[in-house]
Scaffold this motif. Structure first.
Motif, PDB file in Angstrom:
ATOM      1  N   ILE A 187       4.407 -70.521 -19.251  1.00  0.00           N
ATOM      2  CA  ILE A 187       5.333 -69.174 -19.305  1.00  0.00           C
ATOM      3  C   ILE A 187       5.699 -68.974 -20.764  1.00  0.00           C
ATOM      4  O   ILE A 187       6.196 -70.220 -21.185  1.00  0.00           O
ATOM      5  CB  ILE A 187       6.243 -69.590 -18.220  1.00  0.00           C
ATOM      6  N   GLY A 188       5.711 -67.888 -21.122  1.00  0.00           N
ATOM      7  CA  GLY A 188       6.109 -67.639 -22.472  1.00  0.00           C
ATOM      8  C   GLY A 188       6.330 -66.286 -22.949  1.00  0.00           C
ATOM      9  O   GLY A 188       5.706 -65.405 -22.253  1.00  0.00           O
ATOM     10  N   VAL A 189       6.935 -66.021 -23.823  1.00  0.00           N
ATOM     11  CA  VAL A 189       7.212 -64.637 -24.814  1.00  0.00           C
ATOM     12  C   VAL A 189       6.813 -64.970 -26.088  1.00  0.00           C
ATOM     13  O   VAL A 189       7.416 -66.152 -26.673  1.00  0.00           O
ATOM     14  CB  VAL A 189       8.131 -63.923 -24.527  1.00  0.00           C
ATOM     15  N   CYS A 190       6.114 -64.439 -26.899  1.00  0.00           N
ATOM     16  CA  CYS A 190       5.559 -64.576 -28.237  1.00  0.00           C
ATOM     17  C   CYS A 190       5.101 -63.149 -28.910  1.00  0.00           C
ATOM     18  O   CYS A 190       5.022 -62.131 -28.126  1.00  0.00           O
ATOM     19  CB  CYS A 190       4.659 -65.676 -28.449  1.00  0.00           C
ATOM     20  N   ASN A 191       4.803 -63.399 -29.989  1.00  0.00           N
ATOM     21  CA  ASN A 191       4.308 -62.256 -30.760  1.00  0.00           C
ATOM     22  C   ASN A 191       2.828 -62.591 -31.479  1.00  0.00           C
ATOM     23  O   ASN A 191       2.579 -63.590 -32.082  1.00  0.00           O
ATOM     24  CB  ASN A 191       5.143 -61.805 -31.908  1.00  0.00           C
ATOM     25  N   VAL A 192       2.146 -61.490 -31.535  1.00  0.00           N
ATOM     26  CA  VAL A 192       0.637 -61.744 -32.059  1.00  0.00           C
ATOM     27  C   VAL A 192       0.672 -60.223 -32.874  1.00  0.00           C
ATOM     28  O   VAL A 192       1.075 -59.216 -32.546  1.00  0.00           O
ATOM     29  CB  VAL A 192      -0.424 -61.610 -31.305  1.00  0.00           C
ATOM     30  N   GLY A 193       1.344 -60.553 -34.339  1.00  0.00           N
ATOM     31  CA  GLY A 193       1.550 -59.751 -35.140  1.00  0.00           C
ATOM     32  C   GLY A 193       2.713 -58.713 -34.664  1.00  0.00           C
ATOM     33  O   GLY A 193       3.725 -59.477 -34.626  1.00  0.00           O
ATOM     34  N   ASN A 194       2.553 -57.458 -34.486  1.00  0.00           N
ATOM     35  CA  ASN A 194       3.536 -56.673 -33.906  1.00  0.00           C
ATOM     36  C   ASN A 194       3.627 -56.651 -32.363  1.00  0.00           C
ATOM     37  O   ASN A 194       4.712 -55.749 -31.642  1.00  0.00           O
ATOM     38  CB  ASN A 194       3.697 -55.398 -34.399  1.00  0.00           C
ATOM     39  N   THR A 195       2.805 -57.199 -31.854  1.00  0.00           N
ATOM     40  CA  THR A 195       2.524 -57.067 -30.176  1.00  0.00           C
ATOM     41  C   THR A 195       3.179 -58.184 -29.788  1.00  0.00           C
ATOM     42  O   THR A 195       3.134 -59.253 -30.055  1.00  0.00           O
ATOM     43  CB  THR A 195       1.206 -57.174 -29.748  1.00  0.00           C
ATOM     44  N   THR A 196       4.173 -57.774 -28.489  1.00  0.00           N
ATOM     45  CA  THR A 196       4.766 -58.759 -27.437  1.00  0.00           C
ATOM     46  C   THR A 196       3.807 -59.183 -26.663  1.00  0.00           C
ATOM     47  O   THR A 196       3.284 -58.311 -26.001  1.00  0.00           O
ATOM     48  CB  THR A 196       6.166 -57.883 -27.067  1.00  0.00           C
ATOM     49  N   VAL A 197       3.802 -60.627 -26.458  1.00  0.00           N
ATOM     50  CA  VAL A 197       2.888 -61.085 -25.324  1.00  0.00           C
ATOM     51  C   VAL A 197       3.703 -61.754 -24.387  1.00  0.00           C
ATOM     52  O   VAL A 197       4.488 -62.661 -24.794  1.00  0.00           O
ATOM     53  CB  VAL A 197       1.564 -61.880 -26.207  1.00  0.00           C
ATOM     54  N   VAL A 198       3.503 -61.419 -23.029  1.00  0.00           N
ATOM     55  CA  VAL A 198       4.231 -62.364 -22.247  1.00  0.00           C
ATOM     56  C   VAL A 198       3.247 -62.699 -21.228  1.00  0.00           C
ATOM     57  O   VAL A 198       2.460 -62.213 -20.522  1.00  0.00           O
ATOM     58  CB  VAL A 198       5.464 -61.329 -21.469  1.00  0.00           C
ATOM     59  N   ASN A 199       3.320 -64.008 -20.571  1.00  0.00           N
ATOM     60  CA  ASN A 199       2.970 -64.703 -19.462  1.00  0.00           C
ATOM     61  C   ASN A 199       4.466 -64.928 -18.663  1.00  0.00           C
ATOM     62  O   ASN A 199       5.115 -65.916 -18.950  1.00  0.00           O
ATOM     63  CB  ASN A 199       2.202 -65.780 -19.879  1.00  0.00           C
ATOM     64  N   PRO A 200       4.437 -64.064 -17.596  1.00  0.00           N
ATOM     65  CA  PRO A 200       5.567 -64.308 -16.795  1.00  0.00           C
ATOM     66  C   PRO A 200       5.800 -65.602 -15.947  1.00  0.00           C
ATOM     67  O   PRO A 200       6.648 -65.802 -15.219  1.00  0.00           O
ATOM     68  CB  PRO A 200       5.542 -63.113 -15.721  1.00  0.00           C
ATOM     69  N   GLY A 201       4.636 -66.354 -15.893  1.00  0.00           N
ATOM     70  CA  GLY A 201       4.387 -67.334 -14.879  1.00  0.00           C
ATOM     71  C   GLY A 201       4.000 -66.922 -13.750  1.00  0.00           C
ATOM     72  O   GLY A 201       3.744 -65.734 -13.346  1.00  0.00           O
ATOM     73  N   ALA A 202       3.643 -67.970 -12.679  1.00  0.00           N
ATOM     74  CA  ALA A 202       2.979 -67.529 -11.351  1.00  0.00           C
ATOM     75  C   ALA A 202       4.382 -67.117 -10.377  1.00  0.00           C
ATOM     76  O   ALA A 202       5.349 -67.710 -10.282  1.00  0.00           O
ATOM     77  CB  ALA A 202       2.368 -68.827 -10.786  1.00  0.00           C
ATOM     78  N   LEU A 203       4.132 -65.860  -9.810  1.00  0.00           N
ATOM     79  CA  LEU A 203       5.204 -65.634  -8.686  1.00  0.00           C
ATOM     80  C   LEU A 203       5.068 -66.394  -7.671  1.00  0.00           C
ATOM     81  O   LEU A 203       6.097 -66.893  -7.015  1.00  0.00           O
ATOM     82  CB  LEU A 203       4.942 -64.196  -8.317  1.00  0.00           C
ATOM     83  N   MET A 204       4.110 -67.355  -7.202  1.00  0.00           N
ATOM     84  CA  MET A 204       3.851 -68.172  -6.057  1.00  0.00           C
ATOM     85  C   MET A 204       4.849 -69.241  -6.187  1.00  0.00           C
ATOM     86  O   MET A 204       5.227 -69.918  -5.417  1.00  0.00           O
ATOM     87  CB  MET A 204       2.480 -68.734  -6.227  1.00  0.00           C
ATOM     88  N   GLU A 205       5.170 -69.405  -7.587  1.00  0.00           N
ATOM     89  CA  GLU A 205       6.177 -70.613  -8.077  1.00  0.00           C
ATOM     90  C   GLU A 205       7.479 -69.957  -8.267  1.00  0.00           C
ATOM     91  O   GLU A 205       8.466 -70.678  -8.775  1.00  0.00           O
ATOM     92  CB  GLU A 205       5.725 -71.286  -9.309  1.00  0.00           C
TER      93      GLU A 205
END
Length: 231
Positions: A187-205
């Motif tokens: 689970i995380g939020v980060c940047n690749v260049g100017n792009t925001t990348v988000v993995n919200p994690g599993a809703l099952m959890e």
């Protein structure tokens, strides 16, 4: 514009019902795939039906635990952005489903080039939609498989297992936002260049995210990206 960002529901209808307030406050739902429970592809359809009952504007791909044929179901429901390019209120949405080949025990594993092929319409439209530098500030990409070397693709031993080619694709166009999933523990939020990348994690959890995008003059920006958990 406010987005409810979900991924990896894996058949958990109960947790969808716990997000009624978030659905109500969202302008759109972005879903990173894996409707179905591992080994039970038939559990995908009830999840799709439940999501359709919660919100009118959903942008989705399928995950590695979903049968490839389930793409027809989300196409018929008019929520798929896989192999598509869809526009809403000045933003463009595109998607790529499935996970890179690894264990071979899930039904929708693909190589990196197969996953990238889902973005063919993005490439074909770049001349008209990207800026003079080839960047695409109003583009949102949904990809079940995460890009490599980010906060969103690490397994518990710290190894990055994401796709290098997907990362390079993000670096090429610099979209506004990338939604991913697949790696539950990353689970995380980060940047690749100017792009925001988000993995919200599993809703099952019980994991999800809320993202707000705003337009500042001619430029879209991510105002906030909050990782959240069901209480």
């Amino acid at each position: 514009m406010k987005f409810l960002v979900l991924s990896d529901i894996h058949g958990n209808l109960e947790n969808i019902d716990k997000l009624d307030a978030e659905f109500k406050n969202a302008d759109a739902v972005l879903f990173g795939g894996d409707f179905a429970k591992f080994g039970s592809p038939e559990t995908g359809k009830p999840v799709l039906e439940k999501l359709l009952s919660k919100h009118d504007t959903i942008f989705s791909v399928i995950g590695n635990c979903d049968d490839a044929e389930f793409l027809d179901a989300i196409d018929d429901a008019d929520v798929s952005v896989e192999k598509n390019l869809t526009f809403l209120d000045g933003l463009a949405f595109a998607g790529a489903g499935g996970g890179t080949k690894f264990s071979g025990d899930t039904p929708f594993e693909r190589d990196e080039d197969e996953i990238l092929s889902d973005f063919a319409l993005v490439d074909a439209s770049a001349e008209n939609c990207a800026d003079e530098n080839g960047k695409w500030n109003n583009l949102i990409l949904i990809m079940h498989n995460p890009p490599k070397d980010t906060e969103c693709d690490k397994i518990p031993n710290g190894v990055h297992v994401g796709s290098q080619k997907l990362r390079e694709y993000i670096e090429k166009y610099e979209p506004l936002l990338v939604v991913t999933g697949h790696i539950h523990e990353s689970i995380g939020v980060c940047n690749v260049g100017n792009t925001t990348v988000v993995n919200p994690g599993a809703l099952m959890e019980g994991k999800y995210a809320v993202v707000e995008a705003v337009k500042d003059g001619e430029v879209w920006k991510i105002k906030s990206c909050e990782l959240k958990s069901i209480a």
